[in-house]
Design a protein around this motif. Structure first.
Motif, PDB file in Angstrom:
ATOM      1  N   VAL A  48       0.844  -1.207   0.000  1.00 58.89           N
ATOM      2  CA  VAL A  48       0.000   0.000   0.000  1.00 58.89           C
ATOM      3  C   VAL A  48       0.873   1.248   0.000  1.00 58.89           C
ATOM      4  N   ARG A  49       0.459   2.237  -0.797  1.00 54.05           N
ATOM      5  CA  ARG A  49       1.231   3.495  -0.902  1.00 54.05           C
ATOM      6  C   ARG A  49       0.653   4.546   0.041  1.00 54.05           C
ATOM      7  N   PHE A  50       1.468   5.007   0.965  1.00 56.87           N
ATOM      8  CA  PHE A  50       1.093   6.104   1.867  1.00 56.87           C
ATOM      9  C   PHE A  50       1.845   7.357   1.408  1.00 56.87           C
ATOM     10  N   PRO A  51       1.161   8.317   0.749  1.00 56.10           N
ATOM     11  CA  PRO A  51       1.865   9.504   0.253  1.00 56.10           C
ATOM     12  C   PRO A  51       2.297  10.409   1.408  1.00 56.10           C
ATOM     13  N   LEU A  52       3.512  10.937   1.296  1.00 54.93           N
ATOM     14  CA  LEU A  52       4.005  11.878   2.305  1.00 54.93           C
ATOM     15  C   LEU A  52       3.334  13.219   2.073  1.00 54.93           C
ATOM     16  N   MET A  53       2.935  13.854   3.140  1.00 55.16           N
ATOM     17  CA  MET A  53       2.224  15.119   3.008  1.00 55.16           C
ATOM     18  C   MET A  53       3.237  16.232   2.752  1.00 55.16           C
ATOM     19  N   GLY A  54       2.967  17.028   1.709  1.00 55.73           N
ATOM     20  CA  GLY A  54       3.847  18.139   1.367  1.00 55.73           C
ATOM     21  C   GLY A  54       5.138  17.696   0.695  1.00 55.73           C
ATOM     22  N   ARG A  55       5.175  16.462   0.164  1.00 56.34           N
ATOM     23  CA  ARG A  55       6.372  15.993  -0.530  1.00 56.34           C
ATOM     24  C   ARG A  55       5.952  15.119  -1.708  1.00 56.34           C
ATOM     25  N   GLU A  56       6.918  14.824  -2.548  1.00 52.52           N
ATOM     26  CA  GLU A  56       6.639  13.967  -3.697  1.00 52.52           C
ATOM     27  C   GLU A  56       6.617  12.493  -3.312  1.00 52.52           C
ATOM     28  N   GLU A  57       7.453  12.146  -2.319  1.00 47.32           N
ATOM     29  CA  GLU A  57       7.691  10.736  -2.045  1.00 47.32           C
ATOM     30  C   GLU A  57       6.488  10.016  -1.451  1.00 47.32           C
ATOM     31  N   VAL A  58       6.606   8.705  -1.517  1.00 47.57           N
ATOM     32  CA  VAL A  58       5.566   7.825  -1.017  1.00 47.57           C
ATOM     33  C   VAL A  58       6.241   6.764  -0.155  1.00 47.57           C
ATOM     34  N   ILE A  59       5.640   6.406   0.949  1.00 45.43           N
ATOM     35  CA  ILE A  59       6.154   5.273   1.736  1.00 45.43           C
ATOM     36  C   ILE A  59       5.303   4.050   1.386  1.00 45.43           C
ATOM     37  N   GLU A  60       5.967   3.006   0.923  1.00 46.64           N
ATOM     38  CA  GLU A  60       5.246   1.772   0.609  1.00 46.64           C
ATOM     39  C   GLU A  60       5.312   0.837   1.815  1.00 46.64           C
ATOM     40  N   VAL A  61       4.148   0.289   2.113  1.00 46.07           N
ATOM     41  CA  VAL A  61       4.003  -0.554   3.288  1.00 46.07           C
ATOM     42  C   VAL A  61       3.473  -1.893   2.813  1.00 46.07           C
ATOM     43  N   PHE A  62       3.937  -2.974   3.442  1.00 49.44           N
ATOM     44  CA  PHE A  62       3.359  -4.278   3.102  1.00 49.44           C
ATOM     45  C   PHE A  62       2.501  -4.741   4.270  1.00 49.44           C
TER      46      PHE A  62
ATOM     47  N   VAL B  25       6.016  -0.590   7.754  1.00 43.40           N
ATOM     48  CA  VAL B  25       4.725  -1.179   8.087  1.00 43.40           C
ATOM     49  C   VAL B  25       3.765  -0.094   8.555  1.00 43.40           C
ATOM     50  N   MET B  26       2.475  -0.401   8.449  1.00 46.89           N
ATOM     51  CA  MET B  26       1.518   0.475   9.115  1.00 46.89           C
ATOM     52  C   MET B  26       1.325  -0.049  10.518  1.00 46.89           C
ATOM     53  N   CYS B  27       1.136   0.879  11.447  1.00 49.39           N
ATOM     54  CA  CYS B  27       1.031   0.511  12.848  1.00 49.39           C
ATOM     55  C   CYS B  27      -0.439   0.503  13.238  1.00 49.39           C
ATOM     56  N   VAL B  28      -0.984  -0.708  13.505  1.00 46.79           N
ATOM     57  CA  VAL B  28      -2.393  -0.844  13.864  1.00 46.79           C
ATOM     58  C   VAL B  28      -2.484  -1.420  15.276  1.00 46.79           C
ATOM     59  N   PRO B  29      -2.464  -0.578  16.274  1.00 44.60           N
ATOM     60  CA  PRO B  29      -2.330  -1.042  17.662  1.00 44.60           C
ATOM     61  C   PRO B  29      -3.422  -2.003  18.100  1.00 44.60           C
ATOM     62  N   ALA B  30      -4.637  -1.812  17.657  1.00 38.95           N
ATOM     63  CA  ALA B  30      -5.725  -2.646  18.171  1.00 38.95           C
ATOM     64  C   ALA B  30      -5.650  -4.080  17.653  1.00 38.95           C
ATOM     65  N   HIS B  31      -4.939  -4.292  16.539  1.00 35.78           N
ATOM     66  CA  HIS B  31      -5.009  -5.606  15.889  1.00 35.78           C
ATOM     67  C   HIS B  31      -3.661  -6.235  15.574  1.00 35.78           C
ATOM     68  N   ASP B  32      -2.617  -5.735  16.203  1.00 31.04           N
ATOM     69  CA  ASP B  32      -1.298  -6.360  16.074  1.00 31.04           C
ATOM     70  C   ASP B  32      -0.584  -6.187  17.406  1.00 31.04           C
TER      71      ASP B  32
END
Length: 836
Positions: free
Chosen positions: A238-252, A344-351
């Motif tokens: 999943v692509r999480f776009p950085l706010m105010g920048r061109e780059e994207v952080i990809e998360v699996f 990674v994305m951080c999902v506290p309730a489910h990991d």
RNA sequence: GCGGAAGUGGCGGAACUGGCAGACGCGCAGGACUUAGGAUCCUGUGGCCGCAAGGCCGUGGGGGUUCAACUCCCCCCUUCCGCACCA
């Protein structure tokens, strides 16, 4: 000294005699013969170092018993042996004792071979191979070139495992709990190096899929380990776009259904984006230092799992592509760069990990999946993450869906909107094969100033390992210090080139050696396809569980590459695998470093090979660990001693007699004769079953001991037993013993007047008629408790059996005055009278 | 934490499809032979009670199914092995 037998059992003399006879008669030399069924039985080839101990011998004894049995069963048996002769210990010995690795290795091989021969193993020694010989390792190089052509061998700079004791790189498979597989107490370090890799990951899916083909013949344990090692996961990038920048952080993630619950995005400390994100930050310096510190700390892989979660908050944010939420970006010590995208994305309730992380840093905990059974979940009341699948809540349009459905739909939507892509990833990494050591196969390439990496042409193989090299044991290949070796011409442009000085991991050598046995002298190819077609797959492979992943995964990989090259036409090289237990001394595996080895040579000298073999079979079923006991081995020595005297005492009057065989009418025999024949055939049934079904040779040996005890108990055997019957029983006994204690069996076989070798004799045939009991002991129970036994003739009906049981005075007394409710009757076995 | 295997006499182990628990061997005890034996042979050997016949208990613990459970089901304990922050 009463009745000392004329001949006494002297293992040493007998064993040498028969080893010579077998060699002269070339009994164990097998050649391809399409007219005959083949059986390829193989034990893992040893690394010739230190001493050959009883741990080794157990492996070879099991293999030899099977080989000899299958030969008696009429199979054309291929049973070879060779030497895994390259490797570090030779080099270390060289540094320590100033002896050439080659000399050291050849000396060890000679000693190993002497001891193996002393144990009488049925190897076809014409097929012996040694991986350190140019005629062998040139084919390692040849395979490497084929893989290079197909982009399956490549070079890259990467973080690699480095063992400071071995002074060389290790493959992932050679790292055990964060330490070197050879130096358990030495933590592995990480280094950035240019390395050669074999692209085993190209076969990840197939290696996983074909495990199904192995389900029948391999231990479940090994398959599970391989499955876990390959570690397939389906998920979404999943692509999480950085706010105010061109780059994207990809998360699996494998749990895109929880994405509405994300509270942050976490990066591995080594993630390439980290320096870029820091570049514009006002706190750049401080943050960089913290990240550096975290990276250094991460080296201690062993306690990684228990280490406390650590995070560094960066001053940038990303947007959750599903919910639109702005999320903070952290660097976290528990995120692995090598797995997935390194983020990674951080999902506290489910990991659970995210839960711990969020608790520590006070990140919001948002429940987005509830259990299917009605209950709602309050974030505040969560003690741990809810990791199970359930029903989505607070997830926009996806609320109300089951996790399984949501994962499907959200993956599809992500692809359509261009914010993600379904992906399958594997835990398996490519196999790093470069070693900065001398005693191994040179990697056949040169580095040209103009042309870059240039492979050595086939006709120039082998690239010979130079002799008399100065060994430093320091962290670069000793070959780099040999100018004649390093200086080369480019095979393409003819210009100056530098020869590759790394050598190959020795696991390359052992990944295909079993093919070479089929055609060990071939000078034009690694092996003939015809011969491999006849002999393969390996019917039975036998070795330690230690190689469950390393050797056995690499071998499967090599086989698939060879198939794709067109060399072989099967998918899997090994049909059946047997993992024998270890031989322990004082509760731990025998090893030179622990100083608890029981040398095979000493055992042979003290007790003889047959006794040594018999004991390793008798002491425990072969798959279980075996605690070595010097005391118990005496029991086996005594058994062979007794057997020898028994047969030798009677042999003189039996050598001209023909055994009774199957022709003789059972009825014409007297009771004693029938008893002996019956016991012999009952034993044959048990032993044959042990061979065919479960390989519990400990019970086979016990059965042979019982038969011997019966014979002794019926002495004097001169009286009431015709020689022909006695001879038949003796012969059966020796035929059954032959695979396990072959020397003594041959000797006694000869004493009985045979000129032909027992090793070539067919396995005897079991006659159910002869094994049948005439009278049986029936167990009588009253209310389930054992109360008596009655002797009856076999085949009585249920009602007759009940009458017989009730006729027994003691039973009658117990039942008297009570009502017989029920009688459970198992014919020929048991009567249970239920009374009240 | 997850996955796998296993728990039976003093010891290694046997009991294969739910039907005699402890085969076979080691060790131990007694005896024979012997100048002697750590060689060989014979006898005995799960525990408790009993002179004996016999009885009771017994396969890690607890429950269950069954005429009958080492074996099948449920819960628990212990040991070994493998993987271990795999998102």
């Amino acid at each position: 000294m009463k009745h000392t037998p004329v001949t006494d059992y002297i293992p040493d003399v007998i064993e040498r005699k028969w080893q010579e006879r077998w060699a002269e008669a070339r009994v164990f030399e097998a050649d391809a013969d399409p007219a005959r069924p083949k059986y390829y039985v193989l034990e893992m080839l040893p690394y010739p170092s230190g001493t050959l101990h009883m741990g080794h011998m157990r492996n070879y004894t099991i293999g030899d018993v099977v080989a000899r049995y299958k030969r008696m069963r009429g199979f054309n048996v291929l049973h070879p042996m060779g030497w895994d002769a390259f490797g570090l210990p030779a080099e270390n010995a060289a540094i320590k004792h100033g002896i050439e690795p080659r000399t050291w290795t050849l000396n060890n091989i000679a000693e190993f071979k002497r001891v193996l021969t002393r144990f009488g193993f049925s190897y076809d020694w014409r097929r012996e191979i040694s991986t350190c010989e140019p005629e062998y390792y040139r084919w390692n190089q040849w395979f490497f070139l084929r893989m290079f052509e197909r982009n399956l061998a490549y070079r890259k700079r990467s973080r690699v495992n480095w063992c400071p004791k071995c002074e060389t790189v290790l493959a992932n498979e050679q790292v055990v709990e964060g330490a070197c597989w050879r130096h358990e107490d030495t933590p592995v370090e990480q280094k950035e190096l240019e390395q050669w890799f074999l692209r085993i990951t190209a076969y990840a899916e197939e290696l996983l899929r074909d495990i199904a083909q192995l389900r029948q013949g391999w231990p479940e344990r090994v398959l599970v380990m391989q499955e876990n090692w390959i570690g397939k996961s389906r998920g979404v990038r999943v692509r999480f776009p950085l706010m105010g920048r061109e780059e994207v952080i990809e998360v699996f993630t494998t749990r895109i259904d929880t994405i509405y619950g994300a509270s942050a995005v976490l990066l591995a400390p080594e993630h390439p984006l980290v320096p870029r994100l820091l570049a514009g930050s006002p706190q750049r310096q401080a943050l960089e230092e913290q990240v550096q510190a975290m990276r250094r700390h991460a080296v201690r892989e062993a306690d990684l799992a228990t280490a406390e979660k650590q995070g560094i908050l960066l001053d940038c944010q990303v947007r959750n592509p599903f919910s639109g939420d702005a999320l903070p970006v952290w660097v976290a010590n528990f995120v692995l760069l090598e797995y997935g995208t390194g983020a990674v994305m951080c999902v506290p309730a489910h990991d659970q990990r995210d839960f711990e992380f969020a608790t520590k840093y006070r990140l919001p905990v948002r429940v987005v999946v509830r259990p299917p059974q009605g209950e709602t979940l309050e974030a505040d009341s969560l003690r741990a993450a809810m990791v199970d699948y359930g029903i989505l809540v607070n997830s926009g349009p996806y609320s109300g869906l089951r996790s399984e459905v949501a994962i499907e739909q959200m993956s599809r939507d992500a692809e359509q909107k261009g914010i993600g892509r379904s992906e399958v990833i594997y835990r398996l990494r490519d196999w790093g094969i470069s070693r900065q050591r001398y005693w191994g196969t040179p990697i056949p390439v040169v580095h040209c100033e103009h042309c870059g990496i240039v492979p050595v042409p086939d006709e120039e193989l082998p690239v010979l390992l130079p002799a008399r090299v100065t060994l430093t044991g320091r962290g670069q290949s000793p070959l780099a210090l040999v100018p004649e070796f390093v200086q080369a011409r480019c095979y393409r442009c003819g210009g100056t080139a530098r020869r590759e000085t790394d050598t190959m991991d020795t696991f390359v050598d052992s990944s295909w050696y079993f093919y070479r046995y089929t055609d060990p002298q071939n000078h034009t190819a690694p092996f003939s396809r015809e011969l491999v077609r006849y002999w393969f797959p390996i019917d039975q492979y036998i070795g330690g569980i230690t190689h469950a992943i390393l050797h056995l995964l690499y071998s499967r990989f090599f086989c698939k590459v060879m198939r794709d090259i067109g060399l072989v036409d099967h998918d899997e090289p090994i049909q059946r695998l047997f993992t024998q237990g270890m031989v322990l001394k004082g509760g731990v595996a025998m090893s030179k470093s622990r100083g608890n080895v029981v040398g095979a040579a000493e055992m042979a000298e003290k007790y003889g090979a047959d006794t040594g073999r018999l004991y390793t079979l008798f002491a425990a079923p072969p798959e279980k660990d075996l605690e070595w006991s010097e005391q118990s081995i005496e029991g086996c020595a005594r058994f062979l001693q007794r057997l020898f005297r028994l047969v030798a005492r009677h042999a003189g009057r039996l050598d001209r007699v023909s055994a009774v065989g199957r022709a003789r009418e059972v009825a014409a025999l007297n009771e004693k004769e029938r008893l002996l024949l019956r016991r012999a055939h009952q034993t044959l049934r048990r032993v044959t079953q042990d061979f065919e079904r479960r390989w519990h040779f400990n019970t086979s040996v016990a059965a042979l001991m019982e038969l011997t005890n019966t014979l002794q108990g019926q002495e004097p055997l001169e009286q009431g037993v015709q020689p022909a019957v006695l001879k038949e029983v003796f012969e059966l006994l020796l035929q059954m013993l032959a695979p396990m204690a072959p020397h003594i069996a041959e000797e006694l076989w000869e004493m009985l007047g045979h000129k032909e070798l027992l090793a070539n004799h067919p396995w005897p045939e079991y006659h159910p008629k002869l094994a049948e009991e005439e009278r049986l002991e029936i167990v009588v129970q009253v209310n389930g408790k054992l109360r008596g036994r009655v002797m009856v003739e076999s085949g009585l009906s249920e009602s007759e059996l009940r009458e017989r049981a009730l006729a027994d005075p003691r039973i009658a007394q117990l039942v008297a005055g009570k009502t017989l409710q029920k009688a459970i009757i198992i014919p020929d076995k048991l009567v249970n009278l239920v009374v009240s």
